[in-house]
Design a protein around this motif. Structure first.
Motif, short mmCIF file in Angstrom:
data_model
loop_
_atom_site.label_atom_id
_atom_site.label_comp_id
_atom_site.label_asym_id
_atom_site.label_seq_id
_atom_site.Cartn_x
_atom_site.Cartn_y
_atom_site.Cartn_z
N GLN A 1 0.81 -1.21 0.00
CA GLN A 1 0.00 0.00 0.00
C GLN A 1 0.85 1.27 0.00
N ASN B 1 -7.06 0.24 -4.99
CA ASN B 1 -7.13 0.64 -3.58
C ASN B 1 -6.13 1.74 -3.29
N SER B 2 -6.52 2.97 -3.57
CA SER B 2 -5.75 4.20 -3.34
C SER B 2 -5.63 5.00 -4.63
N ALA C 1 -10.06 3.14 -7.66
CA ALA C 1 -9.48 4.46 -7.38
C ALA C 1 -10.39 5.52 -7.99
N TYR D 1 -5.40 12.16 2.41
CA TYR D 1 -4.65 12.09 1.16
C TYR D 1 -5.58 12.59 0.06
N ILE E 1 -3.95 8.30 7.10
CA ILE E 1 -4.49 7.08 6.51
C ILE E 1 -3.77 5.86 7.06
#
Length: 435
Positions: free
Chosen positions: A92, A116-117, A147, A195, A226
């Motif tokens: 991550q 995921n991000s 995302a 973020y 986060i």
């Protein structure tokens, strides 16, 4: 299509009153493919704080890939190709993602999947653009399933990037449509991860609420680190002290689970409007306190079949449960199935896995089954699909046939937006390759 059948026999010693069978036989049937596998490289956090989210993605992609392989794989001129998933653990992190992307391209994998991000997705979009310009004989497509930063299909859009999830503006539009109709909503608290995505969710919430419900007061707007907060009690205390009657959050993974768990423990009675409140342990964490209070937005949910037993929606979900019967694995994302199906259709239409040819085939492509209809907008490579806002209920009440992760709580459709009602304008100026 041919098949190979392999038989194996294990001999088990007889043990009186303890073992009734002395032997068992298994049949393993595998499709005989005439060509090498088409690989998809998934770059996700498979270790660390958000490992559960990465594992959920892997299950969904493997389910979709198994579905394709079960019907014979991908049909090209040289024969049938199986699909294969190769997983790259980015822990991550952005830098780790770029390292894993280099490993992926060194292996000549044509398709990279991540979601995921949004911060990682943004870095990967830049990396893909540079790589494809530098190595035209080894170009890749970026398939984004989660995302949701709107910039990725607006000012930072890329020809090599396709998003199969509704962006955050679209998701927020659905949530604020529900809030608009709630006369009791007067004071709202915004909380999110610190973020790009979390900041953007707060900004979008403010903008849309101002347009739809200017009478609503924003009584708090807070960002937290986060993946680093273990106890959200201080944040919940602030929300409670503010007098907020509703909370909007884009939190996901453990940051969402711990947030709603703290809300339960603190006795916070506010409604939660979430992007992901129906997933990854969140319903079990909040329990009865979430009934009629927690809402989530998604392209589909298990009870979307409107209570019709054995509806196509039900069958899709039940097929997933057959593959992953453990309650902890019960997190189904239709968009990942849609992504794989649209990719396969594009490869077969293009007659090749070459990135530019597949991208051309994906532009304007449509996916349609018995319960979902989606199309890929060519202007910005944003998938246009229906959205559901659903509210948490106890299983077996109010038509709730399926719960989430064995929690005893499921979700009921509160608002359905057809695809045409989710469309928002784009500022993308797509730069397409010359060849």
């Amino acid at each position: 299509m041919g098949c190979r059948v392999k038989c194996c026999l294990w001999k088990v010693p007889m043990q009186s009153k303890r073992i009734l069978a002395a032997a068992m036989m298994c049949l393993v049937v595998t499709t005989a493919y005439s060509a090498e596998a088409i690989r998809i490289g998934m770059i996700e956090g498979m270790s660390g704080t958000f490992a559960n989210a990465g594992e959920a993605v892997a299950r969904n992609l493997q389910f979709a890939i198994a579905t394709v392989n079960a019907r014979g794989g991908v049909k090209l001129a040289d024969g049938r190709h199986p699909l294969a998933l190769e997983i790259f653990d980015n822990k991550q992190g952005v830098e780790e993602s770029l390292i894993e992307f280099k490993r992926l391209t060194d292996k000549h994998i044509a398709f990279v999947a991540q979601g995921n991000s949004s911060a990682i997705a943004s870095a990967l979009v830049e990396a893909v653009d540079k790589h494809n310009q530098r190595a035209p004989d080894n170009r890749v497509l970026f398939l984004n399933y989660s995302a949701v930063d709107p910039a990725l299909t607006n000012d930072k859009c890329s020809y090599w990037h396709f998003r199969f999830d509704a962006n955050a503006d679209m998701r927020m539009h659905a949530l604020t449509e529900v809030i608009k109709g709630d006369a009791r909503a007067k004071r709202i608290y915004l909380i999110g991860q610190d973020y790009s995505f979390g900041r953007m969710v707060a900004q979008t919430a403010r903008s849309q609420l101002a347009a739809k419900r200017p009478d609503i007061a924003i009584v708090g707007d807070e960002l937290h680190p986060i993946g680093k907060i273990k106890d959200f009690a201080p944040y919940i205390a602030k929300i409670k002290a503010s007098g907020a009657d509703a909370v909007i959050t884009g939190n996901w993974g453990n940051d969402l689970t711990l947030l709603v768990k703290a809300a339960k423990e603190f006795g916070l009675s506010a409604k939660f409007y979430t992007f992901y409140g129906n997933s990854l342990s969140a319903p079990a964490a909040i329990g009865d306190a979430g009934v009629d209070k927690v809402r989530a937005v998604a392209e589909w949910h298990p009870n979307a079949g409107a209570g019709l037993a054995q509806s196509p929606s039900d069958r899709f979900y039940q097929n997933f449960l057959q593959r992953y019967p453990q309650p902890k694995d019960d997190y189904v994302l239709l968009r990942m199935h849609v992504m794989i199906e649209m990719l396969i259709a594009a490869i077969e239409k293009a007659g090749t896995t070459e990135a530019n040819a597949v991208a051309k085939a994906l532009e304007g492509a449509r996916y349609r089954n018995a319960f979902h209809d989606a199309s890929m907008r060519a202007a910005d490579h944003q998938l246009i699909q229906p959205l559901y806002v659903s509210v948490m209920r106890k299983k077996s009440t109010d038509g709730i046939r399926f719960d989430n992760e064995g929690s005893g709580y499921g979700f009921k459709t509160e608002l359905y937006l057809p695809a045409v009602s989710t469309v928002l304008p784009t500022s993308c100026r797509m730069q397409r390759p010359r060849y």
